[in-house]
Design a protein around this motif. Structure first.
Motif, PDB file in Angstrom:
ATOM      1  N   GLU A  18       0.836  -1.207   0.000  1.00 47.05           N
ATOM      2  CA  GLU A  18       0.000   0.000   0.000  1.00 47.05           C
ATOM      3  C   GLU A  18       0.868   1.254   0.000  1.00 47.05           C
ATOM      4  O   GLU A  18       0.583   2.238  -0.682  1.00 47.05           O
ATOM      5  N   ALA A  19       1.930   1.191   0.791  1.00 44.12           N
ATOM      6  CA  ALA A  19       2.816   2.358   0.865  1.00 44.12           C
ATOM      7  C   ALA A  19       3.520   2.555  -0.469  1.00 44.12           C
ATOM      8  O   ALA A  19       3.692   3.696  -0.934  1.00 44.12           O
ATOM      9  N   PHE A  20       3.900   1.435  -1.065  1.00 42.97           N
ATOM     10  CA  PHE A  20       4.553   1.584  -2.368  1.00 42.97           C
ATOM     11  C   PHE A  20       3.596   2.197  -3.385  1.00 42.97           C
ATOM     12  O   PHE A  20       3.968   3.053  -4.186  1.00 42.97           O
ATOM     13  N   ARG A  21       2.356   1.789  -3.299  1.00 46.66           N
ATOM     14  CA  ARG A  21       1.374   2.327  -4.236  1.00 46.66           C
ATOM     15  C   ARG A  21       1.221   3.840  -4.052  1.00 46.66           C
ATOM     16  O   ARG A  21       1.144   4.598  -5.016  1.00 46.66           O
ATOM     17  N   ASP A  22       1.219   4.267  -2.773  1.00 45.11           N
ATOM     18  CA  ASP A  22       1.115   5.715  -2.531  1.00 45.11           C
ATOM     19  C   ASP A  22       2.318   6.459  -3.096  1.00 45.11           C
ATOM     20  O   ASP A  22       2.202   7.535  -3.681  1.00 45.11           O
ATOM     21  N   TYR A  24       4.164   5.468  -5.558  1.00 48.43           N
ATOM     22  CA  TYR A  24       4.023   5.425  -7.016  1.00 48.43           C
ATOM     23  C   TYR A  24       3.066   6.511  -7.498  1.00 48.43           C
ATOM     24  O   TYR A  24       3.350   7.256  -8.435  1.00 48.43           O
ATOM     25  N   ARG A  25       1.926   6.610  -6.815  1.00 48.51           N
ATOM     26  CA  ARG A  25       0.932   7.584  -7.265  1.00 48.51           C
ATOM     27  C   ARG A  25       1.437   9.016  -7.093  1.00 48.51           C
ATOM     28  O   ARG A  25       1.021   9.912  -7.827  1.00 48.51           O
TER      29      ARG A  25
ATOM     30  N   GLN B  45      -1.665   4.409 -16.351  1.00 47.57           N
ATOM     31  CA  GLN B  45      -1.199   4.558 -14.969  1.00 47.57           C
ATOM     32  C   GLN B  45      -1.713   3.405 -14.104  1.00 47.57           C
ATOM     33  O   GLN B  45      -0.978   2.840 -13.301  1.00 47.57           O
ATOM     34  N   GLN B  46      -2.982   3.043 -14.316  1.00 46.01           N
ATOM     35  CA  GLN B  46      -3.557   1.973 -13.502  1.00 46.01           C
ATOM     36  C   GLN B  46      -2.923   0.622 -13.837  1.00 46.01           C
ATOM     37  O   GLN B  46      -2.573  -0.162 -12.955  1.00 46.01           O
ATOM     38  N   ASN B  50      -0.776  -1.834 -11.353  1.00 46.51           N
ATOM     39  CA  ASN B  50      -1.066  -3.250 -11.120  1.00 46.51           C
ATOM     40  C   ASN B  50       0.158  -4.124 -11.369  1.00 46.51           C
ATOM     41  O   ASN B  50       0.463  -5.026 -10.595  1.00 46.51           O
ATOM     42  N   ARG B  51       0.836  -3.838 -12.437  1.00 45.49           N
ATOM     43  CA  ARG B  51       2.029  -4.629 -12.754  1.00 45.49           C
ATOM     44  C   ARG B  51       3.091  -4.467 -11.684  1.00 45.49           C
ATOM     45  O   ARG B  51       3.758  -5.421 -11.283  1.00 45.49           O
ATOM     46  N   LEU B  52       3.246  -3.229 -11.215  1.00 46.97           N
ATOM     47  CA  LEU B  52       4.290  -2.985 -10.212  1.00 46.97           C
ATOM     48  C   LEU B  52       3.956  -3.694  -8.905  1.00 46.97           C
ATOM     49  O   LEU B  52       4.829  -4.273  -8.257  1.00 46.97           O
TER      50      LEU B  52
END
Lengths: 183, 876
Positions: A18-22, A24-25, B45-46, B50-52
């Protein structure tokens, strides 16, 4: 994001998806903006951005936080390197404008205007020296601080500031001239 | 504070105001710039996210670095479900199951089979020590459910080993009623839940599976996919896949498709591995002989028959067929027909296998740096410099383990670098019985850790690393052979680099202690060493002038002083059969350090700026040479500096932390800008053309006795016939180069920097260029014979320009054409191989078919240039 928050987020992102996703975003729009502006072609930009982030995923656990801006500098260093390698492989200098403005979600009439503006601005940026093009792109599309740009390009921060000011002065002058012509 | 400073400060404040606060800066330019950032398509981006995340999970699964992965409790935001008495082995399996599932939930793996619509939140895990009873109250997942069970688990279940399993909560549907599936002792059900998703078993790969592998149970798992996302043609039952042969690689976690599989059999079904357009021919091992080098599947070799050599055959299978040991080769249909016919008519035929000469294989150039530790803070700078390799030197002692090496490899790979390991032992240990065998075995062990390249020993021409009195290329060849075989048997992907000798001419002064590198390499080559290397190791660490120079060193003009002459010498010694790998390449500079002592005083005038520029130029030069595979900069981050060891003086990261070479390398080799080379039109042998685009034929490293300042031994470099004719050692053809003509008789070539370096270097050395009109596929030919093959060019030459050397010319015959050019027709020899006489048009000339457009262009200029073409019979 303040430095403390970013550091904490990076530490968590090494373990928690989740943190990585944040993270990334937070970085995606800036990184994409920089890479797309450098290569000027959507499929190439998408390929390169994917490569950069995959490298970030693979190496993130090794990243050591060394102060404010270190992470941005690291990520953009990878991007800068990938763009450089891309150009070396492609062997061209052109900064095509190909549909870079298309992705913006806007009504058709606005899109036309936006494309024109886009083309004009990119044309002007293309008149700058390679170094200044890089700095302006990192600044406005990568949204990096001068200190971070300095780290990415291996320059002194004051040198970056000086290049940026001269580039903007140059662009300002040309921008005004073009506006005069339009009238 | 001066006016400029104030202006700059205000401008920078406006920029920050716009970018950081989003406020209007009051400047239209700044506001427009800030709002014109290119935006990605939302779905991209989405998808990337997902891949990452899938990569993130996959990496955690592989490294098991995340302590949370040892066990898990699933969190639920809805109903409670029970998982009771879960056996530990199964718990581990389910752990993997759900992690894989979660990766799929969050979007799937690269080349994902999940479409964007089934994406929702991620799964979180918290550890528990013993999941003997786990409440599915903790189960929390929100997307389409995917359940993965390893086949072993299914088998265990069917054997009754986990009959007590009451697995009840594994599938949860986002935003819908939970679908609960019961995985019972029946291994592969289609699971229908009470919710709105039906699941189907899909066999997936649990590991990367290589082409032509035979599938075994431990390679496979079963995943349950919602029916609406099941890829077409999947295999549902692992039993139907086990024992089958894979006809193309399958990545880990990818579904296995029926189209991936071919029937396995006791005899290998090699149809899956025959390259397209090729034909397989098997030859009994008893009919084959080699020069005692190891043969591996995937090798490209030549088959030497009594009257023919079939070049470039690929080994696709080694093993037993019908109780006979065989090797199966892939080759063209024509070669196969020839070979089969010979095998049938001559049952006692002896076929010799030789390694393919790789001289014609394009050399891909890459560069990197020698580091103190692959876990180095210098990695970002190296990336910035465009480096893709790290090199680490490992000191070998008998009995040592490989764990630290594995760690070093992992660090380099994590940063995105390839890694070269130079593994060198001590000369004092070498006297022990079996030492070389142990060393070779150790290298084989290291090869299993997946380094990208191994250099076998270091500078074995010095008694620092080889026993005094025993130094010699032949002795080393024996070590190299054993090491090569051990490495390739363990991992054929690892590039084997022969030990770079120290460049030196000091053997006369230090007999038995030193052997000159050129003589040492000659011995190595004579002993068959080229058969046991992928790349010829070299060091270049004593330059004091630009890599584009071939004269001007204050010491002398010994060949080791200049990059060009080093390259020339080494490529000649190896007959250009193997590319060259510079495993140490550096310039010494004492900038920022105390002055060098007298031993190193030769480098005292080299500045750090020169070091930076020369390294960048050298990379461009090496790339353009098409002879250099690898250039490892010596060094990146060493800090030792004293009177006897100024290693830090070679380092590109200097004492103050700066790295001018990193900047220069990034700009010098990655710079895409083309540069202009201004050339006077009276430069020797330049041919005029009015084309807008030309081909430049540049005889790189052309040895000409008239070039001043080169003192190395020409006789040694010649073809051994004792002649002094200049030789065309390596040719560089720059194709489709824009050319600009000037009224003053000069013209410009617009070239990439690395090519410009070459051209400038050649002009400095007074080496002639040939500027030819670029011939395109659309080039019109006046009257072209109907027998002209596709992609060939027809060139007509008047008879008076052709020296047939008393050959009788027949239409359809094939020839080699040698063109002598220059003032006395011995300045340059250019040979075009294998041209076919298409038509004899009498007074209108002879028409030839030429395969290469540049050759065609050159041949068509024979008349204008007043050159003579000598024809000789081409080898069949």
């Amino acid at each position: 994001m303040n430095p403390e928050d970013e550091r904490a987020l990076i530490d968590r992102a090494k373990q928690q998806p989740e943190a990585f996703r944040d993270l990334y975003r937070h970085y995606f729009p800036r990184l994409y903006g920089y890479v797309a502006a450098r290569v000027g072609h959507v499929p190439d930009a998408e390929d390169l951005v994917s490569i950069v982030f995959i490298k970030v995923v693979e190496a993130l656990h090794r990243f050591e936080y060394r102060g404010e801006g270190a992470f941005a500098a690291w990520v953009f260093s990878i991007a800068h390197n990938e763009v450089s390698q891309f150009y070396r492989k492609q062997n061209y200098t052109a900064l095509p404008l190909e549909d870079m403005a298309d992705s913006h979600d806007a009504p058709p009439d606005e899109l036309v205007i936006r494309k024109e503006q886009f083309a004009r601005l990119y044309g002007l940026i293309g008149t700058l020296s390679a170094r200044r093009q890089e700095i302006v792109t990192l600044k406005f599309f990568g949204e990096l601080r001068n200190q971070e740009i300095a780290a990415v390009l291996g320059l002194d921060e004051r040198t970056v500031a000086s290049h940026l000011c001269r580039a903007l002065d140059d662009l300002q002058q040309k921008y005004l001239q073009e506006t005069e012509k339009e009238r | 504070m001066n006016e400029n400073h104030t202006h700059d400060k205000e401008l920078l404040e406006k920029v920050e105001q716009r970018l950081e606060n989003g406020q209007s800066s009051g400047s239209r330019l700044l506001d427009d710039l800030a709002s014109m950032r290119p935006q990605a398509k939302a779905d991209f981006q989405q998808e990337l996210e997902n891949r990452l995340l899938a990569s993130f999970y996959k990496r955690q699964l592989e490294t098991k670095e995340n302590p949370e992965l040892s066990t898990l409790t699933l969190k639920s935001d809805t109903k409670s479900r029970k998982i009771t008495s879960l056996p530990l082995t199964l718990a581990a399996a389910i752990t993997a199951v759900l992690l894989i599932g979660s990766a799929l939930l969050t979007g799937g793996f690269p080349g994902s089979f999940l479409s964007g619509g089934s994406i929702a939140q991620s799964v979180t895990f918290t550890p528990t020590a013993q999941p003997t009873t786990t409440s599915a109250d903790d189960l929390y997942a929100t997307a389409t459910a995917v359940i993965v069970g390893a086949t072993q688990t299914a088998e265990a279940a069917s054997l009754g080993l986990v009959n007590d399993m009451q697995l009840t909560a594994t599938a949860v549907i986002a935003g819908a009623t939970q679908t609960v599936a019961a995985l019972t002792a029946t291994p592969l059900p289609t699971i229908s839940g009470s919710g709105d998703v039906e699941l189907q078993p899909v066999v997936i790969a649990l590991q990367d599976i290589g082409e032509s592998s035979t599938l075994t149970a431990d390679m496979l798992a079963v995943a349950y996919y919602p029916l609406d996302i099941v890829p077409l043609g999947v295999v549902s039952d692992p039993a139907s896949a086990i024992g089958m042969v894979v006809n193309e690689p399958i990545a880990r976690y990818q579904p296995v498709l029926t189209s991936n599989l071919i029937q396995g059999s006791p005899l290998p079904d090699i149809s899956a591995v025959i390259p397209e357009g090729m034909v397989a021919v098997s030859i009994p091992v008893s009919m084959l002989s080699t020069a005692a080098f190891a043969i591996h599947e995937g090798d490209n070799l030549n088959l030497v028959l009594p009257s023919e050599t079939i070049e470039g055959v690929q080994v696709i299978y080694i093993g037993t067929m019908d109780t006979t040991d065989m090797i199966v080769f892939a080759m063209s249909a024509a070669d196969a027909a020839l070979l089969t016919s010979m095998l049938e008519t001559s049952p006692s035929l002896a076929v010799e296998i030789e390694r393919q000469n790789t001289a014609d294989t394009p050399v891909i150039f890459e560069y990197g740096g020698h580091v103190t530790d692959t876990n180095t803070n210098a990695a970002p700078l190296m990336l910035q410099a465009g480096m893709t390799w790290m090199k680490l030197q490992v000191d070998y002692t008998p009995g040592m383990g490989t764990a630290p090496i594995a760690l070093a490899i992992n660090h380099a790979h994590a940063y995105g670098f390839n890694i070269l390991l130079t593994i060198v032992g001590s000369p004092t240990d070498m006297s022990a019985a079996g030492y070389i065998e142990q060393y070779a075995a150790f290298l084989g062990e290291v090869a299993t850790l997946n380094p990208d390249a191994i250099e076998v020993w270091n500078e074995p021409n010095l008694d620092r690393t080889w026993p005094t009195g025993q130094i010699g290329g032949a002795a080393y060849a024996d070590m190299l052979r054993q090491a090569y075989q051990a490495i390739k048997n363990a991992n054929s992907e690892v590039m084997v680099i022969s030990a770079a000798p120290a460049p030196t001419g000091a053997e006369a002064a230090y007999p038995n202690q030193v052997m000159n590198d050129d003589r040492w390499i000659q011995e190595l080559v004579d002993a068959g060493g080229l058969d046991y290397m992928d790349c010829l190791g070299a060091h270049y660490v004593e330059g004091t002038v630009s890599p584009t120079q071939i004269s001007g060193d204050a010491r002398d003009d010994y060949y080791t002083r200049y990059l060009g002459t080093m390259l020339l010498t080494y490529s000649n010694l190896s007959s250009n059969i193997r590319p060259i790998c510079f495993t140490e390449f550096g310039y010494l500079s004492d900038d920022g350090y105390p002055a060098l002592n007298s031993y190193f005083a030769w480098a005292q005038n080299t500045t750090i700026d020169q070091q930076a520029v020369w390294l960048a130029q050298a990379a461009g030069f090496a790339r353009a040479s098409e002879q250099v595979r690898l250039m490892i900069i010596w060094n990146v981050d060493f800090t030792t500096y004293n009177a006897n060891d100024p290693t830090a003086g070679y380092a590109i990261i200097r004492a103050d932390g700066s790295c001018p070479a990193c900047v220069a390398l990034a700009g010098g080799t990655a710079n895409v800008a083309r540069v202009t080379v201004n050339i006077p039109n009276d430069t020797a042998a330049v041919l005029w053309t009015q084309s807008e685009y030309v081909d430049v034929v540049a005889p790189l490293l052309y040895v000409d006795l008239t070039i001043d300042g080169i003192s190395f031994e020409f006789q040694q470099l010649s073809d051994g016939a004792g002649d002094n004719l200049p030789r065309l050692v390596t040719q560089r053809v720059l194709s489709d180069v824009p050319i600009l003509f000037h009224e003053d008789g000069m013209f410009d070539l617009i070239l990439p920097p690395q090519d410009a370096i070459i051209i400038q270097w050649m002009m400095e050395a007074q080496i002639p260029l040939f500027i030819l009109p670029h011939v395109t596929d659309n080039a019109t030919q006046p009257v072209v014979s109907e027998s002209l093959s596709a992609n060939h060019f027809a060139v007509t030459i008047m008879q008076q320009y052709i020296d047939t050397s008393s050959l009788e010319l027949q239409v359809g015959d094939r020839f080699n054409a040698t063109i002598l050019m220059g003032e006395n027709e011995s300045q340059l020899v250019y040979t075009i191989e294998d041209i076919e006489l298409l038509a004899d048009n009498g007074a209108n000339g002879l028409q030839f078919s030429v395969a290469n457009p540049t050759d065609a262009g050159l041949l068509s200029w024979v008349e204008q240039g007043g050159f003579t073409v000598t024809l000789s019979e081409a080898q069949p």
